[in-house]
Design an enzyme around this catalytic site. Structure first.
Site, PDB file in Angstrom:
ATOM      1  N   HIS A 156     -13.561   4.052   8.358  1.00  0.00           N
ATOM      2  CA  HIS A 156     -12.815   2.842   8.015  1.00  0.00           C
ATOM      3  C   HIS A 156     -13.335   2.225   6.707  1.00  0.00           C
ATOM      4  O   HIS A 156     -13.692   1.035   6.659  1.00  0.00           O
ATOM      5  CB  HIS A 156     -12.884   1.810   9.146  1.00  0.00           C
ATOM      6  CG  HIS A 156     -11.721   0.861   9.126  1.00  0.00           C
ATOM      7  ND1 HIS A 156     -11.142   0.366  10.264  1.00  0.00           N
ATOM      8  CD2 HIS A 156     -11.019   0.302   8.093  1.00  0.00           C
ATOM      9  CE1 HIS A 156     -10.147  -0.448   9.950  1.00  0.00           C
ATOM     10  NE2 HIS A 156     -10.056  -0.494   8.627  1.00  0.00           N
ATOM     11  N   ILE A 166       0.829  -1.202   0.000  1.00  0.00           N
ATOM     12  CA  ILE A 166       0.000   0.000   0.000  1.00  0.00           C
ATOM     13  C   ILE A 166       0.865   1.253   0.000  1.00  0.00           C
ATOM     14  O   ILE A 166       0.590   2.218  -0.724  1.00  0.00           O
ATOM     15  CB  ILE A 166      -0.957  -0.002   1.210  1.00  0.00           C
ATOM     16  CG1 ILE A 166      -1.942  -1.170   1.096  1.00  0.00           C
ATOM     17  CG2 ILE A 166      -1.722   1.328   1.299  1.00  0.00           C
ATOM     18  CD1 ILE A 166      -2.829  -1.346   2.319  1.00  0.00           C
ATOM     19  N   SER A 198      -4.160   3.372   8.194  1.00  0.00           N
ATOM     20  CA  SER A 198      -3.583   2.098   8.601  1.00  0.00           C
ATOM     21  C   SER A 198      -4.307   1.533   9.827  1.00  0.00           C
ATOM     22  O   SER A 198      -5.277   0.799   9.691  1.00  0.00           O
ATOM     23  CB  SER A 198      -2.087   2.271   8.872  1.00  0.00           C
ATOM     24  OG  SER A 198      -1.483   1.030   9.130  1.00  0.00           O
ATOM     25  N   ASP A 250      -8.888   7.514   8.535  1.00  0.00           N
ATOM     26  CA  ASP A 250      -9.936   6.560   8.175  1.00  0.00           C
ATOM     27  C   ASP A 250     -10.105   5.507   9.253  1.00  0.00           C
ATOM     28  O   ASP A 250     -10.922   4.603   9.117  1.00  0.00           O
ATOM     29  CB  ASP A 250      -9.588   5.888   6.842  1.00  0.00           C
ATOM     30  CG  ASP A 250     -10.680   4.954   6.353  1.00  0.00           C
ATOM     31  OD1 ASP A 250     -11.842   5.407   6.253  1.00  0.00           O
ATOM     32  OD2 ASP A 250     -10.392   3.767   6.085  1.00  0.00           O
ATOM     33  N   GLU A 257     -13.185   1.163  17.444  1.00  0.00           N
ATOM     34  CA  GLU A 257     -14.121   1.134  16.323  1.00  0.00           C
ATOM     35  C   GLU A 257     -15.270   0.182  16.629  1.00  0.00           C
ATOM     36  O   GLU A 257     -15.009  -0.952  17.062  1.00  0.00           O
ATOM     37  CB  GLU A 257     -13.397   0.701  15.034  1.00  0.00           C
ATOM     38  CG  GLU A 257     -12.333   1.680  14.601  1.00  0.00           C
ATOM     39  CD  GLU A 257     -11.536   1.241  13.401  1.00  0.00           C
ATOM     40  OE1 GLU A 257     -10.782   2.058  12.848  1.00  0.00           O
ATOM     41  OE2 GLU A 257     -11.658   0.050  13.000  1.00  0.00           O
ATOM     42  N   CYS A 301       1.901   1.427   8.044  1.00  0.00           N
ATOM     43  CA  CYS A 301       2.617   0.353   8.721  1.00  0.00           C
ATOM     44  C   CYS A 301       1.656  -0.455   9.590  1.00  0.00           C
ATOM     45  O   CYS A 301       0.631   0.063  10.044  1.00  0.00           O
ATOM     46  CB  CYS A 301       3.757   0.915   9.569  1.00  0.00           C
ATOM     47  SG  CYS A 301       3.272   2.286  10.636  1.00  0.00           S
ATOM     48  N   PRO A 302       1.955  -1.726   9.827  1.00  0.00           N
ATOM     49  CA  PRO A 302       1.108  -2.526  10.717  1.00  0.00           C
ATOM     50  C   PRO A 302       1.265  -2.065  12.154  1.00  0.00           C
ATOM     51  O   PRO A 302       2.265  -1.439  12.519  1.00  0.00           O
ATOM     52  CB  PRO A 302       1.654  -3.943  10.523  1.00  0.00           C
ATOM     53  CG  PRO A 302       3.081  -3.737  10.111  1.00  0.00           C
ATOM     54  CD  PRO A 302       3.094  -2.492   9.287  1.00  0.00           C
TER      55      PRO A 302
END
Length: 324
Positions: free
Chosen positions: A290, A158, A241, A266, A271, A213-214
């Site tokens: 999201h 990405i 991310s 996002d 969440e 990044c994760p």
């Protein structure tokens, strides 16, 4: 094989088909599953598909027939992998299905910060252009991307695709990645060059900082008061991310205090977003729910890969296995 899909609504609210899974066994699809309902719904299932519904060690122990868990996403932290391995359960994920969709949404957020299309559309519909004494007007400064610098934190698929889109707008690209040595590297477009730098330099030199990044234990809240103070006052933060990469209260204060110009995100730390989220109610913080991953094309790819994961497992040659 009995196949249960625990939370199919976000992947398929009705515009896709579960037929690929129905070819593989008896399928039951639930739109959503509460924690108290999980064991009851999968007690006799051999395969379970989940997006965000957690599968814990206790759940696995209570479901003796369970042999396969397919995560309908790239991230798989909703599954206790240690317990899965101990119980002989194969867990798979769906990598790289949303690369184009997320990169596109990243640029959409950047463009909205620069052009304020939504705000200007609202003003026109409210009659401001009809009442204007001039042939044009703008409610916010308009920013040109050509010549600006995009700092990309994390350079997987990405991040690389986002870099290519930014270069197409004439932007310069800086990259911070623990997997790449500092220095120049070929850009995503011919004749373009991306430069790998340390995170501190990226923060100080970028007009836009975009996170790709994760989330790990080490980088939780990597964007905080200290890192935000290293950014330029006219810079913007973009996060498509993971929400916990950013300390939301620090971001709110940084935007309100003028430490940075604004942000567009996002994702959120919790969440669905909490009613008292620090990200709400700040004019220069744009928030989308999201949806960067959720183009129909991306969801179709996710569906195809997830069904193929299960098919390959049933054939004895599993792919995209994360319980290794």
């Amino acid at each position: 094989m009995k196949i249960v899909i625990l939370d199919g609504y976000t992947e398929n609210p009705g515009d896709l088909s579960w037929s690929r899974f129905e070819e593989l066994g008896e399928v039951t699809v639930y739109e959503r599953t509460e924690e108290a309902q999980i064991v009851e719904r999968i007690s006799d299932a051999g395969a379970v598909l989940t997006n965000k519904t957690p599968i814990t060690a206790r759940t696995m122990e209570a479901c003796e027939n369970l042999r396969y868990i397919g995560v309908l996403a790239t991230g798989y932290n909703v599954v206790d992998l240690t317990a899965a391995k101990q119980n002989g359960i194969t867990v798979t994920n769906v990598p790289a299905y949303s690369t184009d969709s997320v990169a596109q949404h990243t640029m959409a957020l950047i463009l909205e910060l620069c052009n304020h299309v939504g705000s200007h559309q609202e003003s026109v519909q409210a009659g401001e252009w009809v009442r204007s004494r001039d042939f044009c007007y703008w409610r916010h400064p308009i920013i040109e991307l050509a010549g600006k610098t995009l700092g990309i934190v994390g350079y997987g698929s990405i991040g690389r695709r986002t870099a290519g889109l930014a270069e197409a707008f004439g932007m310069n690209v800086l990259v911070a990645s623990g997997h790449l040595p500092p220095g120049n590297m070929p850009g995503e477009l011919p004749g373009r060059t991306a430069r790998v730098v340390e995170l501190e330099e990226l923060l100080g030199c970028s007009d836009f900082v975009s996170l790709h990044c994760p989330l790990t234990e080490k980088n939780k809240y990597m964007i905080n008061r200290t890192s935000l103070e290293k950014m330029k006052k006219n810079a913007y933060l973009i996060n498509t991310s993971r929400g916990p990469l950013v300390c939301e209260q620090d971001l709110r204060e940084a935007v309100l205090n003028g430490t940075i110009a604004g942000a567009a995100v996002d994702v959120a730390e919790t969440e669905p977003m909490r009613e008292d989220s620090p990200l709400l109610g700040v004019e220069n913080i744009l928030v989308t729910p999201h949806i960067a991953w959720a183009s129909k094309e991306a969801r179709e790819r996710l569906m195809e890969i997830a069904a193929d994961n299960l098919k390959q497992y049933m054939a004895g040659s599993p792919v995209h296995v994360v319980t290794i």
